[in-house]
Write a protein that holds these residues in place. Structure first.
Motif, PDB file in Angstrom:
ATOM      1  N   SER A 142      -6.413 -28.088  20.721  1.00  0.00           N
ATOM      2  CA  SER A 142      -6.731 -28.691  19.424  1.00  0.00           C
ATOM      3  C   SER A 142      -6.067 -27.914  18.283  1.00  0.00           C
ATOM      4  N   ASN A 143      -5.685 -26.650  18.525  1.00  0.00           N
ATOM      5  CA  ASN A 143      -4.949 -25.888  17.501  1.00  0.00           C
ATOM      6  C   ASN A 143      -3.468 -26.249  17.455  1.00  0.00           C
ATOM      7  N   ASP A 144      -3.015 -26.964  18.465  1.00  0.00           N
ATOM      8  CA  ASP A 144      -1.583 -27.216  18.597  1.00  0.00           C
ATOM      9  C   ASP A 144      -1.284 -28.665  18.208  1.00  0.00           C
ATOM     10  N   GLU A 198      -9.642 -25.246  22.829  1.00  0.00           N
ATOM     11  CA  GLU A 198      -9.314 -24.578  21.572  1.00  0.00           C
ATOM     12  C   GLU A 198      -7.786 -24.499  21.403  1.00  0.00           C
TER      13      GLU A 198
END
Ligand SMILES: *[C@@H]1O[C@H](CO)[C@@H](O)[C@H](O)[C@H]1NC(C)=O
Ligand SMILES: *[C@@H]1O[C@H](CO)[C@@H](O)[C@H](O)[C@H]1NC(C)=O
Ligand SMILES: *[C@@H]1O[C@H](CO)[C@@H](O)[C@H](O)[C@H]1NC(C)=O
Length: 283
Positions: free
Chosen positions: A236-238, A233
């Motif tokens: 993939s948010n970065d 998480e």
């Protein structure tokens, strides 16, 4: 609902069922009191005990399952797995993956430098991170790959001043993989890969008899899964890191035999290459 409530409910239910059956038996006996019923009673009574036993087992299993999910997911991030994921991400991946302008080289530049200096081609320009569900990663991946892999070269060292340590260095390792393990006939693939180091630390903790060791062993699989999910998480948010690393979460003991990590990596490589060629065809 709390665990103790669940247990109480299950016990009450079993008690009630038994009571009702006994009441029915008694009524039956008084109305049609004949001797043949006495033998019938014994059979019924035994049956009752068996049913109660099975019911209590089922209720107990249910309770254990409930406890598992309850503990890890109700901790709002205070659990061991999430905590390991955050410290690995901020304490390591955020340092080595993105490039910080002219000051530090990013992963892609380091990989390209290796390719130029050694005249090789690295299959995918990412750092592959292994997350085995047993948490054990050997010091050399050769050991986990039945000799299909061997360390080929290290990336250049990157220096950072961190928490008082002047010019602390970081580097990663590029491995050769021989498909099918045949060193003579096949051309090796090159790939930058390593295990997630917090897992190894977690493995070390479990080897010693601390107060928490038993509970860590009991929830080991859940903790590692949580580590993987949280890390996935975060990455993939970065946008700066999402394309620079590839997490491989896998079961490293299949039916008691050690899985060949080279095969796991090769199958992920072919997935990535298939996806890339599909994207290429669509454009
Ligand atoms: C370990 O557990 C025992 C019993 O609960 C306790 O007395 C002891 O202080 C604990 N030790 C540590 C290091 O936490
Ligand atoms: C990742 O992004 C989603 C959607 O923006 C957000 O709900 C979630 O909390 C983020 N996760 C982390 C760990 O920052
Ligand atoms: C593991 O064991 C199961 C059942 O015995 C079998 O169906 C499965 O194919 C085995 N897996 C491997 C990888 O050998």
């Amino acid at each position: 609902m709390k665990n103790s409530d669940l247990k109480l409910n299950a016990n009450t239910l079993i008690y009630n069922i038994t009571l009702i059956i006994f009441m029915l038996m008694t009524i039956y006996k008084y109305q049609y009191g004949c001797i043949c019923l006495q033998r019938f009673n014994v059979i019924l009574c035994t049956l009752c005990v068996i049913i109660s036993y099975v019911l209590s087992k089922v209720a107990h299993l249910d309770e254990i399952r409930h406890e598992n999910t309850l503990n890890i997911n109700s901790m709002q991030g205070l659990d061991y797995g999430s905590a390991m994921a955050y410290s690995y991400y901020y304490g390591y991946l955020r340092i080595i993956l993105p490039s910080t302008g002219s000051l530090n080289k990013g992963l892609v530049e380091k990989l390209e430098n290796i390719e130029d200096n050694h005249n090789i081609k690295i299959s995918v320009h990412k750092l592959f991170i292994l997350i085995p569900s047993s948490s054990y990663i050997p010091p050399d991946l050769k050991e986990a790959s039945y000799q299909w892999m061997e360390g080929a070269m290290n990336s250049e060292e990157e220096e950072r001043n961190r928490a008082g340590i002047k010019r602390r260095t970081y580097h990663n390792t590029v491995y050769k993989i021989y498909p099918n393990g045949q060193k003579l006939k096949t051309i090796p693939l090159y790939i930058m890969v390593e295990g997630a180091t917090p897992l190894l630390t977690f493995h070390e903790v479990q080897k010693h008899a601390h107060n928490e060791t038993d509970i860590y062993k009991k929830y080991g699989k859940e903790i590692i899964l949580k580590f993987y999910e949280k890390l996935k998480e975060l990455i993939s948010n970065d946008t700066e890191c999402a394309d620079l690393c590839e997490l491989i979460y896998y079961n490293d003991y299949d039916n008691g035999t050690k899985v060949n990590v080279a095969k796991v990596i090769l199958s992920r490589l072919s997935q990535i290459q298939k996806m890339n060629s599909e994207n290429f065809n669509n454009n």
